[in-house]
Design an enzyme around this catalytic site. Structure first.
Site, PDB file in Angstrom:
ATOM      1  N   TYR A  29      -6.265   5.944 -12.555  1.00  8.17           N
ATOM      2  CA  TYR A  29      -6.241   4.169 -11.508  1.00  8.17           C
ATOM      3  C   TYR A  29      -5.337   2.965 -12.302  1.00  8.17           C
ATOM      4  CZ  TYR A  29      -4.937   2.568  -6.439  1.00  8.17           C
ATOM      5  OH  TYR A  29      -4.167   3.050  -5.973  1.00  8.17           O
ATOM      6  N   ARG A  60       6.256  -1.672  -2.972  1.00 12.81           N
ATOM      7  CA  ARG A  60       5.121  -2.746  -3.742  1.00 12.81           C
ATOM      8  C   ARG A  60       3.783  -2.514  -3.946  1.00 12.81           C
ATOM      9  NH1 ARG A  60       0.143  -5.793  -3.260  1.00 12.81           N
ATOM     10  NH2 ARG A  60      -0.172  -3.990  -1.379  1.00 12.81           N
ATOM     11  N   LYS A  88      -5.103   7.719  -6.050  1.00 12.78           N
ATOM     12  CA  LYS A  88      -5.699   7.818  -4.960  1.00 12.78           C
ATOM     13  C   LYS A  88      -6.621   8.266  -5.048  1.00 12.78           C
ATOM     14  CE  LYS A  88      -6.586   3.254  -2.926  1.00 12.78           C
ATOM     15  NZ  LYS A  88      -6.137   2.261  -3.301  1.00 12.78           N
ATOM     16  N   GLU A 133      -0.742   3.209   2.205  1.00 11.43           N
ATOM     17  CA  GLU A 133      -0.499   2.120   0.050  1.00 11.43           C
ATOM     18  C   GLU A 133       0.444   1.883  -0.101  1.00 11.43           C
ATOM     19  OE1 GLU A 133      -2.921   1.641  -3.061  1.00 11.43           O
ATOM     20  OE2 GLU A 133      -3.730   2.112  -1.263  1.00 11.43           O
ATOM     21  N   ASP A 134      -0.108   0.266  -0.812  1.00 14.45           N
ATOM     22  CA  ASP A 134       1.358  -0.449  -1.348  1.00 14.45           C
ATOM     23  C   ASP A 134       2.577  -0.383  -0.876  1.00 14.45           C
ATOM     24  OD1 ASP A 134      -0.770  -0.168  -3.438  1.00 14.45           O
ATOM     25  OD2 ASP A 134      -0.094  -0.007  -5.313  1.00 14.45           O
ATOM     26  N   ASP A 184      -4.623   0.330   3.258  1.00 17.67           N
ATOM     27  CA  ASP A 184      -5.883   0.200   2.604  1.00 17.67           C
ATOM     28  C   ASP A 184      -6.039  -1.634   2.041  1.00 17.67           C
ATOM     29  OD1 ASP A 184      -8.621   0.595   0.521  1.00 17.67           O
ATOM     30  OD2 ASP A 184      -7.509   1.066  -1.259  1.00 17.67           O
ATOM     31  N   ASP A 185      -4.913  -1.464   1.708  1.00 18.08           N
ATOM     32  CA  ASP A 185      -3.980  -2.980   0.406  1.00 18.08           C
ATOM     33  C   ASP A 185      -5.419  -3.712   1.963  1.00 18.08           C
ATOM     34  OD1 ASP A 185      -2.962  -1.453  -1.182  1.00 18.08           O
ATOM     35  OD2 ASP A 185      -1.438  -1.064  -0.700  1.00 18.08           O
ATOM     36  N   ASN A 224      -4.265  -6.587  -9.094  1.00 16.75           N
ATOM     37  CA  ASN A 224      -4.178  -5.804 -10.378  1.00 16.75           C
ATOM     38  C   ASN A 224      -2.916  -5.846 -10.971  1.00 16.75           C
ATOM     39  OD1 ASN A 224      -7.252  -4.566 -10.403  1.00 16.75           O
ATOM     40  ND2 ASN A 224      -6.668  -4.102  -8.352  1.00 16.75           N
ATOM     41  N   ASN A 237     -13.351  -3.440  -6.140  1.00  8.06           N
ATOM     42  CA  ASN A 237     -12.767  -2.270  -6.222  1.00  8.06           C
ATOM     43  C   ASN A 237     -12.455  -1.334  -5.129  1.00  8.06           C
ATOM     44  OD1 ASN A 237     -11.537   0.236  -6.758  1.00  8.06           O
ATOM     45  ND2 ASN A 237     -11.363   0.098  -8.916  1.00  8.06           N
TER      46      ASN A 237
END
Length: 544
Positions: A92, A145, A163, A234-235, A257-258, A400, A444
């Protein structure tokens, strides 16, 4: 047509390689197809670890691990679970960022599923192509993203893959019941559209009028195929992620999650930072650099501390200052603000502060939280200005991968003369300063999402609520003792992640029953139920 022996040795879910004993080799027709020695899983893991450490670059190590997973799933997860702190930065962040950027160049085998706009109307039928009998969890991204790297399109598949590997190692989801997904809605990144090795759709991103129906069809199909599945977004870019979460969080079992995972893990770190500086929450002044999904998610979670202290939302928001690319976010700035930014826009400024340094000078914050994706944006002048007015500055440089961190751990400790409480999004090595060793905290999301996802799956939750997310944060915070907090430690060691995830899952399930969200009949012992559902990589559990 493949023979049975060939199939067994090429099926990562059942392949043991040299771990097949003599009886199994005879039964499965493997005699002569493997070296004579029968090895234990530990012996195989020792060799794999030696191979892993022999590579010169992290990208080579990443490729090695993914090839191992495609060959022997049990060995891969045994190796990962027993070396998680060493290997997490490889599978990751930060290494996964480079792997995503080079996804097309380094592609070796397909993982997960891909759905594009051309597939509209056929997504449910396509899901029947997935070979596993059932799916407990899906991580889905549209690649718009990826970390702080921007729009990578289909190259972003490395994120759902990585993930889910952490869901398995950290919480114990069974690997065969996980599904990484990319919704390929195009990419606006020119270099990928022109890259001959790019594997995604070669067109700009589709308009919202096509995008939202595509995602809607995907979700409807997923829950039709697997009614109890939990979906983690995610993202996904800021212009879509809030809308998707608002639209589906009370319709399906899902979370982002973001927004929610980041908010929860940083809330946990902030709880312990407040314990460390020994200043009540109402006395804190927080400056945020970055007002995207992660920044807003963190602020929303920290707001819960004010609520517990009996402070109204209106009064609590006076403790937050958000800075974006145009400066301090105010109601008088003159630009159109998103609904998420509006709730934190300052109403008490008749003048405009255009830089982070100006805001820090004006506010004299107790905490500065970076989620901007802009590396080095916490300059020496900014941190030293902050440290003039605060005995123990809280410095969270959370972007990150590592290259995008607002400052390094070494810089933060040096510029505050070793007084700061520091956390980052990607790992930093311990820092030696004036004879002391400082171990940076890493905020994290891995601390939160495995246990949170496991809890929702195990108790068959209807939805993931804010209370469940805050419960996860408080449970994580409780792993750090008061004596440790006073030394600046705000997160426990990741080597305890399975224990952490288990306890988070238990506490979140308790909260789900309290809220009436759990649909599974309440068991006599929640912890026993959770542990019974956790995958442990060993050959004794393999079915051949």
């Amino acid at each position: 047509m493949q023979s049975k022996p060939s199939f067994v040795l090429r099926n990562p879910s059942v392949n043991k390689g040299t771990g097949f004993n003599n009886e199994e080799r005879e039964k499965l027709g493997l005699k002569g197809l493997l070296p004579p020695k029968v090895e234990t899983l530990q012996e195989q893991s020792d060799r794999a670890l030696s191979q892993f450490t022999s590579f010169n670059t992290n990208l080579e190590r990443y490729i090695f691990l993914n090839c191992l997973r495609d060959r022997n799933e049990t060995l891969f997860y045994y190796l990962l679970s027993n070396n998680l702190e060493l290997m997490m930065p490889i599978i990751y962040t930060p290494t996964v960022g480079e792997a995503c950027q080079k996804f097309g160049n380094e592609f070796r085998f397909a993982q997960g599923m891909y759905f594009a706009s051309r597939d509209k109307g056929n997504i449910r039928a396509m899901m029947d192509n997935w070979p596993a009998d059932g799916v407990d969890i899906i991580v889905v991204s549209d690649g718009s993203r990826i970390l702080g790297l921007g729009d990578l399109g289909t190259n972003g598949m490395g994120i759902p893959v990585g993930k889910l590997q952490l869901y398995v190692a950290g919480a114990g989801f069974h690997p065969t019941r996980t599904l990484p997904v990319i919704i390929d809605s195009g990419t606006n990144t020119k270099k990928y559209l022109e890259d001959k090795y790019y594997l995604g759709e070669r067109h700009p991103r589709i308009p919202d009028s096509e995008y939202y129906p595509l995602v809607d069809e995907f979700l409807a199909a997923a829950y039709n195929k697997w009614p109890k599945v939990i979906v983690q977004f995610e993202d996904i870019s800021n212009d879509h992620c809030f809308t998707l979460l608002d639209e589906y969080r009370n319709k399906y079992l899902c979370f982002n999650d973001d927004i929610q995972g980041t908010g929860s893990v940083i809330l946990s770190g902030f709880i312990n930072a407040v314990r460390s500086v020994q200043k009540p929450i109402k006395e804190h002044r927080m400056v945020f650099l970055g007002a995207g999904s992660a920044g807003i998610g963190v602020a929303d979670c920290i707001m819960s501390l004010f609520d517990e202290a009996g402070i109204s939302k209106e009064e609590a928001r006076k403790s937050f200052w958000f800075v974006d690319s145009k400066g301090l976010i105010t109601t008088t700035r003159g630009d159109e603000l998103t609904s998420q930014k509006k709730q934190y826009a300052r109403e008490d400024y008749t003048y405009q502060l255009k830089s982070l340094l100006e805001v820090v000078r004006d506010v004299k914050p107790t905490a500065i939280i970076g989620l901007s994706g802009i590396g080095g944006s916490f300059t020496q002048e900014i941190i030293e200005e902050m440290a003039k007015h605060v005995e123990k500055p809280i410095v969270f440089a959370l972007s990150n991968p590592t290259t995008n961190a607002e400052c390094t751990a070494e810089q933060a400790y040096q510029w505050t003369d070793g007084r700061c409480i520091f956390a980052s999004g990607s790992p930093f090595k311990p820092v030696e300063y004036k004879g002391k060793t400082f171990v940076p905290g890493q905020g994290n999301n891995m601390y939160i999402f495995p246990g949170l996802g496991l809890a929702a799956s195990v108790c068959e939750a209807k939805h993931v609520t804010d209370a469940m997310i805050i419960t996860a944060a408080k449970t994580l915070a409780s792993f750090v003792e008061d004596s440790e907090v006073l030394t600046g430690k705000i997160y426990p060691g990741l080597q305890h992640i399975r224990e952490i995830s288990t306890r988070i899952a238990v506490k979140v399930i308790e909260k789900a029953y309290e809220e009436g969200m759990a649909q599974l009949p309440r068991p006599a012992c929640i912890e026993t139920l959770v542990k019974s559902r956790q995958y442990i990589p060993n050959y004794e559990n393999s079915n051949n």
